[in-house]
Scaffold this motif. Sequence first.
Motif, PDB file in Angstrom:
ATOM      1  N   GLY A 145       3.091   0.089   9.863  1.00  7.01           N
ATOM      2  CA  GLY A 145       2.425   0.288   8.577  1.00  7.01           C
ATOM      3  C   GLY A 145       1.501  -0.853   8.175  1.00  7.01           C
ATOM      4  O   GLY A 145       1.121  -0.969   7.013  1.00  7.01           O
ATOM      5  N   ARG A 146       1.102  -1.709   9.131  1.00 11.94           N
ATOM      6  CA  ARG A 146       0.234  -2.845   8.801  1.00 11.94           C
ATOM      7  C   ARG A 146      -1.216  -2.524   9.143  1.00 11.94           C
ATOM      8  O   ARG A 146      -1.483  -1.936  10.187  1.00 11.94           O
ATOM      9  CB  ARG A 146       0.681  -4.085   9.586  1.00 11.94           C
ATOM     10  CG  ARG A 146       1.935  -4.674   9.022  1.00 11.94           C
ATOM     11  CD  ARG A 146       2.741  -5.436  10.048  1.00 11.94           C
ATOM     12  NE  ARG A 146       3.874  -6.086   9.423  1.00 11.94           N
ATOM     13  CZ  ARG A 146       5.010  -5.475   9.132  1.00 11.94           C
ATOM     14  NH1 ARG A 146       5.186  -4.189   9.403  1.00 11.94           N
ATOM     15  NH2 ARG A 146       6.000  -6.130   8.559  1.00 11.94           N
ATOM     16  N   VAL A 147      -2.121  -2.950   8.254  1.00 12.49           N
ATOM     17  CA  VAL A 147      -3.546  -2.683   8.477  1.00 12.49           C
ATOM     18  C   VAL A 147      -4.379  -3.757   7.768  1.00 12.49           C
ATOM     19  O   VAL A 147      -4.003  -4.215   6.679  1.00 12.49           O
ATOM     20  CB  VAL A 147      -3.906  -1.249   7.971  1.00 12.49           C
ATOM     21  CG1 VAL A 147      -3.787  -1.117   6.458  1.00 12.49           C
ATOM     22  CG2 VAL A 147      -5.288  -0.832   8.421  1.00 12.49           C
ATOM     23  N   LEU A 193       0.843  -1.206   0.000  1.00 11.85           N
ATOM     24  CA  LEU A 193       0.000   0.000   0.000  1.00 11.85           C
ATOM     25  C   LEU A 193       0.873   1.249   0.000  1.00 11.85           C
ATOM     26  O   LEU A 193       1.994   1.235   0.506  1.00 11.85           O
ATOM     27  CB  LEU A 193      -0.862   0.057   1.268  1.00 11.85           C
ATOM     28  CG  LEU A 193      -1.899  -1.027   1.499  1.00 11.85           C
ATOM     29  CD1 LEU A 193      -2.598  -0.770   2.846  1.00 11.85           C
ATOM     30  CD2 LEU A 193      -2.924  -1.076   0.368  1.00 11.85           C
ATOM     31  N   LYS A 194       0.281   2.319  -0.531  1.00 10.22           N
ATOM     32  CA  LYS A 194       0.956   3.616  -0.506  1.00 10.22           C
ATOM     33  C   LYS A 194      -0.084   4.676  -0.178  1.00 10.22           C
ATOM     34  O   LYS A 194      -1.245   4.552  -0.605  1.00 10.22           O
ATOM     35  CB  LYS A 194       1.531   3.879  -1.912  1.00 10.22           C
ATOM     36  CG  LYS A 194       2.355   5.128  -2.031  1.00 10.22           C
ATOM     37  CD  LYS A 194       2.972   5.217  -3.419  1.00 10.22           C
ATOM     38  CE  LYS A 194       2.032   5.834  -4.422  1.00 10.22           C
ATOM     39  NZ  LYS A 194       2.604   6.937  -5.194  1.00 10.22           N
ATOM     40  N   VAL A 244      -3.689   3.346  -1.345  1.00  8.10           N
ATOM     41  CA  VAL A 244      -3.894   2.681  -2.641  1.00  8.10           C
ATOM     42  C   VAL A 244      -2.973   1.469  -2.770  1.00  8.10           C
ATOM     43  O   VAL A 244      -1.931   1.391  -2.116  1.00  8.10           O
ATOM     44  CB  VAL A 244      -3.673   3.651  -3.818  1.00  8.10           C
ATOM     45  CG1 VAL A 244      -4.642   4.823  -3.739  1.00  8.10           C
ATOM     46  CG2 VAL A 244      -2.222   4.127  -3.901  1.00  8.10           C
ATOM     47  N   ILE A 245      -3.388   0.556  -3.649  1.00  7.92           N
ATOM     48  CA  ILE A 245      -2.626  -0.682  -3.863  1.00  7.92           C
ATOM     49  C   ILE A 245      -1.501  -0.424  -4.861  1.00  7.92           C
ATOM     50  O   ILE A 245      -1.727   0.155  -5.931  1.00  7.92           O
ATOM     51  CB  ILE A 245      -3.558  -1.790  -4.407  1.00  7.92           C
ATOM     52  CG1 ILE A 245      -4.646  -2.105  -3.374  1.00  7.92           C
ATOM     53  CG2 ILE A 245      -2.766  -3.035  -4.766  1.00  7.92           C
ATOM     54  CD1 ILE A 245      -5.611  -3.192  -3.817  1.00  7.92           C
ATOM     55  N   VAL A 304       0.311  -3.586   3.820  1.00  2.00           N
ATOM     56  CA  VAL A 304       1.538  -3.097   4.464  1.00  2.00           C
ATOM     57  C   VAL A 304       1.998  -1.865   3.688  1.00  2.00           C
ATOM     58  O   VAL A 304       2.172  -1.920   2.468  1.00  2.00           O
ATOM     59  CB  VAL A 304       2.664  -4.162   4.430  1.00  2.00           C
ATOM     60  CG1 VAL A 304       3.913  -3.618   5.127  1.00  2.00           C
ATOM     61  CG2 VAL A 304       2.214  -5.464   5.084  1.00  2.00           C
ATOM     62  N   LEU A 305       2.178  -0.748   4.401  1.00  2.00           N
ATOM     63  CA  LEU A 305       2.616   0.495   3.747  1.00  2.00           C
ATOM     64  C   LEU A 305       4.071   0.396   3.309  1.00  2.00           C
ATOM     65  O   LEU A 305       4.915  -0.097   4.063  1.00  2.00           O
ATOM     66  CB  LEU A 305       2.480   1.666   4.722  1.00  2.00           C
ATOM     67  CG  LEU A 305       1.107   2.333   4.786  1.00  2.00           C
ATOM     68  CD1 LEU A 305       1.058   3.282   5.980  1.00  2.00           C
ATOM     69  CD2 LEU A 305       0.805   3.094   3.498  1.00  2.00           C
TER      70      LEU A 305
END
Length: 270
Positions: free
Chosen positions: A159-161, A135-136, A180-181, A224-225
């Motif tokens: 950064g995990r969700v 993710l970003k 976003v993916i 994960v970002l």
Amino acid sequence: MPVRVAVIPAAGLGTRFLPATKVVPKELLPVFDTPSLQHTVDEAIGAGIEHIILISNRAKPAIEVFAEEASGGARITVVYQDSPRGLGHAVECARELVGDAPFAVLLPDELMGDSSHLKDLVAEYEATGKAAIGLKRVPRNEVTAYGCVTPQGVPDANGRVGIRDVVEKPNAVDAPSDLVIIGRYVFGRDVFGFLATLKPAAGGELQLSDAIGNMARTGKVNGVLISCTRHDTGTPMGMLTASIDAALKRRDVGPQLRAWLETRLKGEQT
Ligand code: UTP
């Protein structure tokens, strides 16, 4: 089961790079002096991948030559997609070779600074057994170009969700978040069940993001970002900035390029 297999889809038409892609596949265009696909292969190997499945198209024979010549030590197998029916279909083409193993998917038109993000996704998958998706965070007006996720709360300190849903290219006002993916994923074999039941999206393609959305609604996807640098090399401008960045980092040519750019930007002829 550890993640040792990666799928790299490279069967698309590369229309945004016409006319260059009439003669060279997009994935082999150089980022400075190295084919962009070699960077993707290196990233995968750096995250522990031992077998790479390249999805190609018979109109791109140079991809096969690349697979034979590529450096790095991983085994590379080429599988063909009959026609570019979308990213979801491209990944499904690897089903037989992947078997029951968990696997990473790397889109070769996104260039990462290193393997750290893929390593984070692998660690997340191995810890939870759920799909792990890169993710970003982007400005709201840019979500319109991506698959946008509905998160379960806010990302934790690492950064995990959890992801509840995915909306493809939403309007900025309706977007469920600014997350976003991006083109890095780790899946278990259950993703193939979701890919097999995909219906063509608007535009007729079988979209990977639709399969991820269906999976997310069953509670089986985490995000994960990304924390490393990333270039979108799917457009000529992104490819140019990635090349400049890559060359600036090099000891052999970096200082020379920096000096040339400074002179050029002052408006002086060189
Ligand atoms: P893109 O949609 O960015 O690639 O897919 P494209 O279709 O080649 O590019 P444009 O839009 O025409 O310029 C991301 C990656 O997925 C692969 C592409 O080769 C690219 O590496 N892909 C896409 C497939 O392998 N099969 C498909 O059906 C679609």
